[in-house]
Design a protein around this motif. Structure first.
Motif, PDB file in Angstrom:
ATOM      1  N   VAL A  77       2.805  -1.273   3.733  1.00  0.00           N
ATOM      2  CA  VAL A  77       3.197  -2.048   4.909  1.00  0.00           C
ATOM      3  C   VAL A  77       3.148  -3.551   4.603  1.00  0.00           C
ATOM      4  O   VAL A  77       2.178  -4.048   4.038  1.00  0.00           O
ATOM      5  N   GLU A  78       4.214  -4.246   4.977  1.00  0.00           N
ATOM      6  CA  GLU A  78       4.238  -5.706   4.798  1.00  0.00           C
ATOM      7  C   GLU A  78       3.460  -6.359   5.932  1.00  0.00           C
ATOM      8  O   GLU A  78       3.671  -6.040   7.095  1.00  0.00           O
ATOM      9  N   ILE A  79       2.586  -7.274   5.597  1.00  0.00           N
ATOM     10  CA  ILE A  79       1.845  -7.986   6.647  1.00  0.00           C
ATOM     11  C   ILE A  79       1.961  -9.496   6.423  1.00  0.00           C
ATOM     12  O   ILE A  79       1.137 -10.102   5.727  1.00  0.00           O
ATOM     13  N   PRO A  80       2.986 -10.105   6.999  1.00  0.00           N
ATOM     14  CA  PRO A  80       3.144 -11.552   6.857  1.00  0.00           C
ATOM     15  C   PRO A  80       1.940 -12.258   7.477  1.00  0.00           C
ATOM     16  O   PRO A  80       1.410 -11.802   8.484  1.00  0.00           O
ATOM     17  N   GLY A  81       1.509 -13.322   6.862  1.00  0.00           N
ATOM     18  CA  GLY A  81       0.395 -14.084   7.432  1.00  0.00           C
ATOM     19  C   GLY A  81      -0.974 -13.641   6.920  1.00  0.00           C
ATOM     20  O   GLY A  81      -1.960 -14.311   7.173  1.00  0.00           O
ATOM     21  N   VAL A  82      -1.027 -12.500   6.208  1.00  0.00           N
ATOM     22  CA  VAL A  82      -2.290 -12.098   5.570  1.00  0.00           C
ATOM     23  C   VAL A  82      -2.123 -12.251   4.061  1.00  0.00           C
ATOM     24  O   VAL A  82      -1.277 -11.589   3.460  1.00  0.00           O
ATOM     25  N   LEU A 109       0.544 -10.230   1.961  1.00  0.00           N
ATOM     26  CA  LEU A 109       0.410  -8.834   1.574  1.00  0.00           C
ATOM     27  C   LEU A 109       1.732  -8.060   1.627  1.00  0.00           C
ATOM     28  O   LEU A 109       2.323  -7.905   2.697  1.00  0.00           O
ATOM     29  N   ASN A 110       2.176  -7.633   0.463  1.00  0.00           N
ATOM     30  CA  ASN A 110       3.391  -6.804   0.305  1.00  0.00           C
ATOM     31  C   ASN A 110       4.693  -7.495   0.714  1.00  0.00           C
ATOM     32  O   ASN A 110       5.759  -6.889   0.642  1.00  0.00           O
TER      33      ASN A 110
END
Lengths: 424, 251
Positions: free
Chosen positions: B90-95, B144-145
């Motif tokens: 899973v892509e987590i923008p901002g982390v 992340l991702n």
């Protein structure tokens, strides 16, 4: 200054009039300055504070919301705090009293109080229009501030923090700032409270970017839980000028932050990023207008809101494109993470387009935590509360990261995660 | 290590039963491959093992080292050593990736009553593991991702697995979307983690991955049940003849 017969003033309106009359003798400036103040106050009294029937104030019924007005407290000294970005050059404003000082070569800082005294500021003391309540209150009561000039071609390393700190009473400041042609700088305009006593803060910032100037301007508001904060940021962008404006709200009980941008030079670019961190019983209104007056200009606006408890938030965003402002490219979005059933957010995007060859768009979303992302973090052993906090943080950190400057990003992410830790 | 007994599970939202009486035992140190046609319940099984709340167990039990894990949430299962390598990370923008790794490692340590890692110790571990998997420092600086290619995402999953040192690894179609070079890197990463006290469940469509991660046992999943188990030769048989014969024989 007599009350008009038949019009009943609210307690706050009456307090504004009374305080003005009591303090008139000690407000800096006479002659033209005084005349300008009188005009603004008398207009304010005539129109009263706006209700929801005034369109620009539809979601912020100031007449109902502003219950009391504290008076200016002589000799109050809130002291100073460390700048957000360590090592910043700080211009300090304490309980509304500004301390002009010599900065690096190429930057001229003058006391705005002096400009009020010698009458040269009088021409600033006018309302933008009939709904400009902030201009009227601030113009009537303004005592001090800083005029700052960046000479042409000056490149400033590291941020300058204008730090307006208060612990009670009234603060009314103005900050006219000119960035010379081709100059580059980062300014942090910070308003914060260090005390619990209720305060009324009004502040007007008036920025000019000459041709080719590149400015990052960050407003960070963290007033106290009982405070009213009424602020305006105005800017004019010359040809090829670039303004990156970040507006972060993380405090106050009643907040209205207006942003009015005139994109008046070809090739100019505005980036607005807003972060509203809203909790408690607060009411926060960000009202934005941009007017694209000439061809080939761009603007992009992203607003991210995190709303907790019984907080209410408002974003009004208006993009105006003049008839000959062809090839304008303007995009606006407003995304809200509502984290409580009692929280509320109202978004009103508006496009007024008179040109026929433009690209303009807007969107508003209200979302919840993404469950797939939450599962992913938890599947790595991060407990649910911590994982949620990380995702809330990420929702706003994403736009902070656009700043790219690592120290700046780190500092802002720090204030955001502090807020979330304290409130969420 | 793992014992799944007569497991029945359905999608929480609409009640569709996906797992229908599944039995499976995985011993300590065993690498078990789970194969099966599309829709047989392979990915669902991986989600149920890791505790995703979109699925409801209606009957049966999952015992991990002798204890039922059905009441544990995903974070508690992870802290006990269960790791799922996602088919679609899973892509987590901002982390930031590094921040995520640090939080995950330290939260798991905290849950096990161990001290948090010092920053230099953490950095050293990440650097070593990243090198093995040919993950660049630049990639670790990204959120992340986000913006990772398919292969990078899968390598990042194995990196997390290496750093979190789980006891039971579930690889959900880790081979999908990988070219042969990326497949080798990922397989080497998994093989490096094989040990007598760590078990691996490899979920895959294709025999190809099993040439690189050689399983001890192979299980065929069909309509939510294990319909046949065998050793690695079963995977070759499937590759040659398809699922039809086995499905027919089980019917």
């Amino acid at each position: 200054m007599n009350m008009q017969a038949g019009i009943k003033l609210t307690a706050a309106e009456a307090a504004l009039v009374d305080i003005y009359n009591e303090q008139l003798g000690e407000l800096p400036g006479d002659g033209a300055t005084l005349l300008a103040r009188d005009t603004l106050l008398s207009d304010l009294k005539k129109a009263g504070l706006p209700t929801r029937r005034v369109e620009a104030w539809h979601y912020t019924d100031l007449k109902a919301l502003l219950r009391a007005v504290p008076a200016f407290v002589r000799g109050a000294d809130a002291g100073r705090v460390d700048p957000i970005v360590p090592g910043s050059a700080v211009l300090s404003v304490v309980n509304g009293k500004a301390h002009a000082r010599v900065m690096q070569e190429g930057i001229t800082v003058r006391s705005y109080g002096e400009a009020l005294l010698d009458g040269s500021a009088a021409t600033d003391l006018v309302a933008r229009d009939g709904d400009d309540v902030i201009g009227r209150i601030n113009g009537s009561f303004v005592r001090d501030g800083l005029s700052i000039d960046f000479e042409d071609g000056l490149v400033v390393e590291g941020p300058i923090e204008i730090q307006s700190v208060q612990n009670c009473g009234q603060v009314n400041t103005r900050f006219p700032v000119r960035f010379g042609a081709g100059s580059k700088a980062t300014v942090i305009e910070r308003h914060l409270a260090v005390g619990e006593a209720a305060a009324l803060v009004t502040s007007v910032t008036d920025v000019t970017l000459a041709d080719g100037a590149e400015v990052t301007w960050i407003i960070f508001q963290s007033e106290g839980e009982a405070d009213t904060h009424l602020a305006q940021f105005k800017a004019e962008l010359g040809a090829d000028a670039k303004l990156r404006l970040y507006v972060i709200n993380g405090g106050g009980k009643l907040v209205r932050q207006e942003i009015h941008i005139g994109v008046t030079g070809e090739g100019a670019d505005l980036t607005l990023r807003g972060i509203n961190l809203l909790g408690g019983e607060s009411h926060t209104d960000v009202t934005f207008t941009v007017s694209h007056d000439v061809p080939h200009t761009t603007s992009s606006e992203v607003i991210r809101n995190v709303v907790l408890d019984r907080a209410r938030g408002v974003f009004q965003g208006q993009i105006c494109v003049a008839q000959d402002a062809q090839k304008t490219d303007a995009k606006m979005s407003c995304n809200t993470l509502l984290l409580s059933d009692d929280a509320e957010f109202s978004a009103k995007p508006e496009l007024e387009i008179f040109a026929d060859d433009v690209q303009c768009g807007h969107g508003a979303t209200v979302i919840d935590i993404d469950h797939t992302q939450l599962f992913y973090l938890m599947a790595r052993g991060i407990p649910e509360n911590r994982a949620r906090a990380m995702l809330v943080n990420a929702f706003v950190a994403e736009i902070v990261e656009e700043l790219e400057d690592e120290t700046l990003v780190e500092a802002l992410e720090g204030v955001i995660s502090d807020w979330l830790e304290k409130h969420a | 290590m793992l014992e799944i007994k007569n497991l029945h599970a359905r999608i929480a939202e609409d009640g569709t039963e996906i797992i229908r009486g599944l039995n499976l035992t995985v011993r300590d140190g065993e690498v078990a491959a789970i194969m099966g046609p599309n829709g047989s319940g392979k990915s669902t099984l991986s989600y149920i093992l890791s505790g995703r709340e979109d699925y409801e167990v209606t009957e049966g039990d999952i015992l991990y080292n002798g204890e039922s894990i059905l009441e544990l949430d995903p974070a508690e299962r992870a802290a006990k050593g269960i790791f799922l390598a996602f088919q679609y990370p899973v892509e987590i923008p901002g982390v930031a990736t590094m921040q995520f790794l640090k939080v995950a490692m330290n939260e798991q340590r905290k849950a096990r009553g161990e001290d948090e890692l010092s920053t230099p110790d953490f950095m050293r571990r990440v650097k070593e593991a990243a090198n093995e998997l040919q993950i660049s420092p630049e990639m670790l600086r990204r959120p992340l991702n986000v913006g990772f290619s398919g292969g990078e995402k899968k390598r990042a999953e194995i990196l997390q697995m290496a750093l979190l040192e789980p006891k039971l690894c579930v690889l959900d179609e880790t081979d999908s979307g990988l070219d042969i070079d990326a497949l080798k890197i990922v397989a080497d990463g998994v093989n490096a983690l094989r040990s007598p006290d760590r078990s691996v469940i490899v979920i895959t469509h294709y025999q190809r991955l099993l040439d690189y991660i050689v399983p001890d046992t192979v299980h065929v999943l069909y309509k939510g049940q294990v319909i046949k188990s065998g050793d690695k030769t079963l995977a070759h048989e499937l590759e040659a003849n398809g699922y039809a014969d086995i499905i027919e024989a089980a019917a």
